[in-house]
Design an enzyme around this catalytic site. Structure first.
Site, PDB file in Angstrom:
ATOM      1  CB  SER A  81      -1.311   0.326   0.833  1.00 31.78           C
ATOM      2  OG  SER A  81      -1.595   1.296   1.802  1.00 31.78           O
ATOM      3  CB  ILE A 129       2.823  10.731   1.524  1.00 27.28           C
ATOM      4  CG1 ILE A 129       4.054  10.047   1.057  1.00 27.28           C
ATOM      5  CG2 ILE A 129       1.664  11.326   0.472  1.00 27.28           C
ATOM      6  CD1 ILE A 129       4.762  11.199   0.613  1.00 27.28           C
ATOM      7  CB  CYS A 182      -0.349   5.753   8.493  1.00 27.64           C
ATOM      8  SG  CYS A 182       0.366   7.544   8.289  1.00 27.64           S
ATOM      9  CE  LYS A 213       1.178  -1.356   5.960  1.00 28.34           C
ATOM     10  NZ  LYS A 213       1.336  -0.447   5.392  1.00 28.34           N
ATOM     11  CB  THR A 241       7.406   3.285   8.053  1.00 31.58           C
ATOM     12  OG1 THR A 241       6.262   3.227   8.056  1.00 31.58           O
ATOM     13  CG2 THR A 241       6.558   2.807   6.220  1.00 31.58           C
ATOM     14  N   GLY A 253      12.358  -0.488   3.485  1.00 35.40           N
ATOM     15  CA  GLY A 253      13.573  -0.352   2.445  1.00 35.40           C
ATOM     16  C   GLY A 253      14.371  -1.305   3.185  1.00 35.40           C
ATOM     17  N   GLY A 264      10.972  -4.308   3.449  1.00 31.34           N
ATOM     18  CA  GLY A 264      12.256  -4.353   3.113  1.00 31.34           C
ATOM     19  C   GLY A 264      12.469  -5.026   2.028  1.00 31.34           C
TER      20      GLY A 264
HETATM   21  C1  SIN Z   1       1.622   8.101   4.636  1.00 30.79           C
HETATM   22  O1  SIN Z   1       1.095   8.393   3.301  1.00 30.79           O
HETATM   23  O2  SIN Z   1       2.078   8.679   4.673  1.00 30.79           O
HETATM   24  C2  SIN Z   1       2.304   6.331   4.329  1.00 30.79           C
HETATM   25  C3  SIN Z   1       1.512   5.599   5.490  1.00 30.79           C
HETATM   26  C4  SIN Z   1       1.776   4.626   6.114  1.00 30.79           C
HETATM   27  O3  SIN Z   1       3.186   4.691   6.299  1.00 30.79           O
HETATM   28  O4  SIN Z   1       0.750   4.030   6.762  1.00 30.79           O
END
Ligand code: SIN
Length: 311
Positions: A21, A71, A130, A167, A195, A219, A247
Site C-alpha cells: 500500500s 506523505i 500510519c 496493518k 514503516t 527499504g 524491505g
Molecule cells: C503516508 O501516506 O504517510 C504513509 C502511509 C503509511 O505508512 O501508513
C-alpha cells in the site's frame, strides 16, 4: 507442478506477491509494464474519507539502505476512489485489496459501510499504523484499546465475509499482544509491518530534512525488523495468516519473510527503483522454493519455526 497459491482469511490468491500500500497508487503506472493479473493482488494506497493533500514538503529523504517518507496519506477520498479506481482495477481483472485509514473510530466505521456493497474486492487492509499523522495519539495500533476499537468498527460495519487484514506497526513493546487484540476484535489476517518511525537531520541546515520532522522508514534497512515481527506473531498465533512486508527487494528476501511465517509478501520501496521488481521477485521466489525442495508455497510458510526432526 509447483503450487504457488495462498490465502489470507477466506480470500485466495494465485500467488503470494502483492504490491505494498502506498507504493504503487492503484496500479495504473505499473500496468504499463505488466498485466496486473500477474500479481497476487494490488493493495491500494490507504484511502481516507475525505480528499487529503498530505503533509508539507519535503516528504522524502534517502537513508542508508532505506527511505524515509512523510506523505501524510495524500489521496482523493473514498468517493472519488470508488468512482474512478475500483472500476478501473476491476476492468484490469486485478485481485483488489483496498487499504483504508481513518482519523477516528467513526471514520473506520463509515469507510467500511461505504465499501460493504462494492463488488470485486478480495479483502480490506485496515491501516491502523500510519506513522505520519499529526497526532501520534492517532496511531491506533500503538495501543491495544484503540487498535481493538478500530477493527471492531470495521468488522461491525463491513458485513458479510470480506476478510479484514489489520496493518500493524513494529513501534510497540509487544506486537504479538496487539496482534492478539485485533484478531479478537475481528481481524482475519495481519499485515506486518508498516514503516518504522525515524528522523533525518540535515547537518548543513542543521534542521530535520522532512517538513513533518519524523517519517516512516522503509527499504532493506528494516527487513530484520519485519522478519522479527512476523516470526514473533506467527509463533504466538500460527493459525492467523500474515501478509509480510518490509524491505523486500529480491526473491531471497521474500523467502525469508515466508520462512518467518508470512503467507504472502508485499513489495513497496523496491518498486520505486524498478517498476518491474515485483515480477522479478515473484520468479526468484518460485525458483528458490523449488530449489529448496518445496512442492508448494504453503509448505514453506513458517518453516523457520520447525524444530529438527519435526519437519
Ligand atoms: C503516508 O501516506 O504517510 C504513509 C502511509 C503509511 O505508512 O501508513
Amino acid at each position: 507442478m509447483f503450487n504457488f497459491e495462498t490465502s489470507l482469511g477466506q480470500a485466495s490468491f494465485a500467488n503470494p506477491i502483492f504490491t505494498a500500500s502506498g507504493c504503487a497508487g492503484s496500479g495504473r503506472e505499473l500496468s504499463q509494464f505488466f498485466e496486473l493479473t500477474e500479481l497476487g493482488a494490488v493493495v491500494t494506497k490507504s484511502i481516507m474519507l475525505k480528499p487529503r493533500s498530505g503533509r508539507a514538503t519535503p516528504r522524502m529523504a534517502e537513508t542508508p539502505s532505506g527511505m524515509l517518507n512523510s506523505i501524510g496519506l495524500q489521496g482523493p477520498g473514498i468517493d472519488i476512489f470508488l468512482e474512478k479506481d475500483i472500476p478501473w482495477l476491476r476492468d484490469q481483472g486485478a485481485n483488489i485489496v483496498v487499504s483504508i485509514a481513518g482519523e477516528s473510530v467513526e471514520d473506520y466505521a463509515v469507510l467500511a459501510r461505504k465499501l460493504r456493497s462494492v463488488s470485486g474486492i478480495s479483502a480490506l487492509e485496515v491501516n491502523i499504523s500510519c506513522p505520519n499523522v499529526e497526532n501520534r495519539g492517532q496511531v491506533f495500533a500503538c495501543h491495544p484499546e484503540t487498535a481493538r476499537a478500530a477493527i471492531e468498527a470495521v468488522r461491525r460495519n463491513i458485513g458479510g465475509e470480506l476478510p479484514i487484514i489489520a496493518k500493524l506497526t513494529p513501534d510497540v513493546t509487544s506486537i504479538a499482544m496487539i496482534a492478539e487484540e485485533v484478531v479478537a476484535a475481528g481481524a482475519d489476517a495481519l499485515a506486518l509491518i508498516n514503516t518504522v518511525l525515524g528522523m533525518v537531520i540535515d547537518t548543513n541546515t542543521m534542521r530535520p530534512k522532512l517538513a513533518g520532522k519524523t517519517g516512516g522508514l522503509s527499504g532493506p534497512a528494516i527487513r530484520p525488523v519485519a522478519v522479527r515481527a512476523i516470526y514473533q506473531v506467527h509463533e504466538a498465533m500460527p493459525q492467523v495468516k500474515i501478509l509480510g512486508m518490509g524491505g523486500v527487494a529480491t526473491g531471497r528476501d521474500a523467502f525469508e519473510l515466508i520462512l518467518a511465517g508470512a503467507s504472502a509478501v508485499s513489495i513497496g520501496t523496491a518498486t520505486f527503483g524498478n517498476p518491474t521488481a515485483v515480477m522479478k521477485i515473484k520468479e526468484e521466489l518460485k525458483a528458490g522454493l523449488i530449489a529448496h525442495g518445496f512442492d508448494s508455497l504453503k509448505e514453506a510458510v513458517g518453516y523457520a519455526h520447525r524444530v529438527e526432526g519435526n519437519l
